[in-house]
Design a protein around this motif. Sequence first.
Motif, PDB file in Angstrom:
ATOM      1  N   MET A  37     104.173   1.152  29.845  1.00 13.46           N
ATOM      2  CA  MET A  37     102.937   1.379  29.570  1.00 13.46           C
ATOM      3  C   MET A  37     101.906   0.506  29.979  1.00 13.46           C
ATOM      4  O   MET A  37     102.188  -0.560  30.183  1.00 13.46           O
ATOM      5  CB  MET A  37     102.917   1.234  27.975  1.00 13.46           C
ATOM      6  N   ASN A  38     100.645   1.089  30.043  1.00 13.86           N
ATOM      7  CA  ASN A  38      99.522   0.034  30.715  1.00 13.86           C
ATOM      8  C   ASN A  38      98.914  -0.944  29.678  1.00 13.86           C
ATOM      9  O   ASN A  38      97.740  -1.043  29.776  1.00 13.86           O
ATOM     10  CB  ASN A  38      98.622   1.063  31.237  1.00 13.86           C
ATOM     11  N   PHE A  39      99.402  -1.530  28.799  1.00 14.14           N
ATOM     12  CA  PHE A  39      99.091  -2.338  27.865  1.00 14.14           C
ATOM     13  C   PHE A  39      98.549  -3.485  28.620  1.00 14.14           C
ATOM     14  O   PHE A  39      97.446  -3.967  28.011  1.00 14.14           O
ATOM     15  CB  PHE A  39      99.977  -2.582  26.743  1.00 14.14           C
ATOM     16  N   TRP A  40      98.992  -4.232  29.444  1.00 15.42           N
ATOM     17  CA  TRP A  40      98.497  -5.440  30.124  1.00 15.42           C
ATOM     18  C   TRP A  40      97.219  -5.138  30.951  1.00 15.42           C
ATOM     19  O   TRP A  40      96.377  -5.819  31.079  1.00 15.42           O
ATOM     20  CB  TRP A  40      99.597  -6.188  31.255  1.00 15.42           C
ATOM     21  N   LYS A  41      97.272  -3.658  31.593  1.00 15.54           N
ATOM     22  CA  LYS A  41      96.071  -3.182  32.321  1.00 15.54           C
ATOM     23  C   LYS A  41      94.812  -3.068  31.287  1.00 15.54           C
ATOM     24  O   LYS A  41      93.741  -3.417  31.670  1.00 15.54           O
ATOM     25  CB  LYS A  41      96.442  -1.964  32.964  1.00 15.54           C
ATOM     26  N   GLN A  42      95.368  -2.774  29.957  1.00 14.62           N
ATOM     27  CA  GLN A  42      94.101  -2.527  29.072  1.00 14.62           C
ATOM     28  C   GLN A  42      93.802  -4.060  28.845  1.00 14.62           C
ATOM     29  O   GLN A  42      92.418  -4.222  28.488  1.00 14.62           O
ATOM     30  CB  GLN A  42      94.801  -1.922  27.808  1.00 14.62           C
ATOM     31  N   ILE A  43      94.560  -5.232  28.741  1.00 15.06           N
ATOM     32  CA  ILE A  43      93.899  -6.525  28.416  1.00 15.06           C
ATOM     33  C   ILE A  43      93.230  -7.073  29.545  1.00 15.06           C
ATOM     34  O   ILE A  43      91.883  -7.243  29.486  1.00 15.06           O
ATOM     35  CB  ILE A  43      95.144  -7.388  28.605  1.00 15.06           C
ATOM     36  N   GLN A  44      93.503  -6.641  30.890  1.00 11.84           N
ATOM     37  CA  GLN A  44      92.716  -6.728  32.109  1.00 11.84           C
ATOM     38  C   GLN A  44      91.196  -5.979  32.247  1.00 11.84           C
ATOM     39  O   GLN A  44      90.406  -6.916  32.374  1.00 11.84           O
ATOM     40  CB  GLN A  44      93.535  -6.691  33.357  1.00 11.84           C
ATOM     41  N   GLU A  45      91.433  -4.981  31.579  1.00  2.43           N
ATOM     42  CA  GLU A  45      90.300  -4.058  31.615  1.00  2.43           C
ATOM     43  C   GLU A  45      89.087  -4.474  30.476  1.00  2.43           C
ATOM     44  O   GLU A  45      87.969  -4.426  30.709  1.00  2.43           O
ATOM     45  CB  GLU A  45      90.542  -2.687  31.640  1.00  2.43           C
ATOM     46  N   PHE A  46      89.856  -5.025  29.371  1.00  5.36           N
ATOM     47  CA  PHE A  46      88.836  -5.571  28.473  1.00  5.36           C
ATOM     48  C   PHE A  46      88.155  -6.761  29.081  1.00  5.36           C
ATOM     49  O   PHE A  46      86.982  -7.087  28.755  1.00  5.36           O
ATOM     50  CB  PHE A  46      89.725  -6.008  27.199  1.00  5.36           C
ATOM     51  N   LYS A  47      88.797  -7.722  29.716  1.00 10.25           N
ATOM     52  CA  LYS A  47      88.569  -9.074  30.357  1.00 10.25           C
ATOM     53  C   LYS A  47      87.410  -8.539  31.190  1.00 10.25           C
ATOM     54  O   LYS A  47      86.353  -9.368  31.318  1.00 10.25           O
ATOM     55  CB  LYS A  47      89.641  -9.567  30.931  1.00 10.25           C
ATOM     56  N   SER A  48      87.499  -7.518  32.085  1.00  8.90           N
ATOM     57  CA  SER A  48      86.618  -7.304  32.930  1.00  8.90           C
ATOM     58  C   SER A  48      85.496  -6.534  32.549  1.00  8.90           C
ATOM     59  O   SER A  48      84.643  -5.822  33.199  1.00  8.90           O
ATOM     60  CB  SER A  48      87.333  -6.658  34.441  1.00  8.90           C
ATOM     61  N   GLY A  49      85.444  -6.228  31.223  1.00  9.96           N
ATOM     62  CA  GLY A  49      84.433  -5.289  30.724  1.00  9.96           C
ATOM     63  C   GLY A  49      84.354  -3.728  30.825  1.00  9.96           C
ATOM     64  O   GLY A  49      83.578  -2.837  30.546  1.00  9.96           O
ATOM     65  N   LYS A  50      85.806  -3.258  31.262  1.00 11.65           N
ATOM     66  CA  LYS A  50      85.706  -1.833  31.540  1.00 11.65           C
ATOM     67  C   LYS A  50      86.145  -1.293  30.287  1.00 11.65           C
ATOM     68  O   LYS A  50      86.249   0.138  30.159  1.00 11.65           O
ATOM     69  CB  LYS A  50      87.050  -1.791  32.503  1.00 11.65           C
TER      70      LYS A  50
END
Length: 301
Positions: free
Chosen positions: A191-204
């Motif tokens: 699942m892309n949960f860590w990607k969601q963390i990174q995207e939150f960090k980058s404002g996506k």
Amino acid sequence: MQNFAPIALFVYNRPEHTRRTIKFLQQNLLAEESRLYIFSDAAKDPNNQKLVDEVREIIRTVDGFKHVELIERKSNLGLANSIIDGVSRLVKDYGKVIVFEDDLISSMYTLQYFNDALNRYQDEEKVMHIGAYMYPLKEENLPETFFYRAATSWGWATWDRAWKNFEPDIDLIISRFDEEKKNQFSIDGTMNFWKQIQEFKSGKNNSWAIRWYASIFLKGGLTLNPSKSLIDNIGHDGTGIHSGMNDIYHVIINPQPIQSFPEKIEENQLVYHSIKNFLKNRKGSLWQRILRFAKEKIKGI
């Protein structure tokens, strides 16, 4: 007399989704004994004003609950800030809360499930979240309910004692993860949960839900879930701010009441592997659907 949890319903600019969500909530067995708080966000821009006005016309006539209170925002908070603010308010006042968004169809037993679970595990510190949605799992003989690490956001409930652990600071969250935790957090990379963390960090993205799951995970908490979903999300039709068109997660709602809960407070490995298999296979099924859609377009079907 049982003290039923208040319901927080968050709405914005989808009148028909809102109408259906409320209709199914009204049909719940405990609706008349529950307090409903409807948080209506203000329009982000003039283009959304008409739809926000339509939604507010609908919510101003809602009945069928013990008490209905409308919170019509004067300015646009966005979904994340609206949910964080509303949940924080209600758990402070009531010690617990049931949370719905404007695109969720519920079973007539969903409120019963939430209240039974909230009462049963209210003093179990490790249990931090109750979810009502579950993926369309294929395996037979799964337990009626189970504990799992991840938190679903399509219809959920929690307590004040758990919500106090919500960490909104993404930098603090990221600093507490190593590579092994990232893998465990992401259900062994399925699942892309860590990607969601990174995207939150980058404002996506502006997700409250991924920060809530991370808060639970880092605390070593667990979530309670049904193996057959009590919720279906009707928002994957392209109308949502945060969702596209996708029917992979569509489910047939369980028409039966939930009658059994796990005694042991530990993650159920059988269901964990069932979920992991679903998440693995869904990537393939999504790609197959994209290819099939492309072929049909080429053929002019």
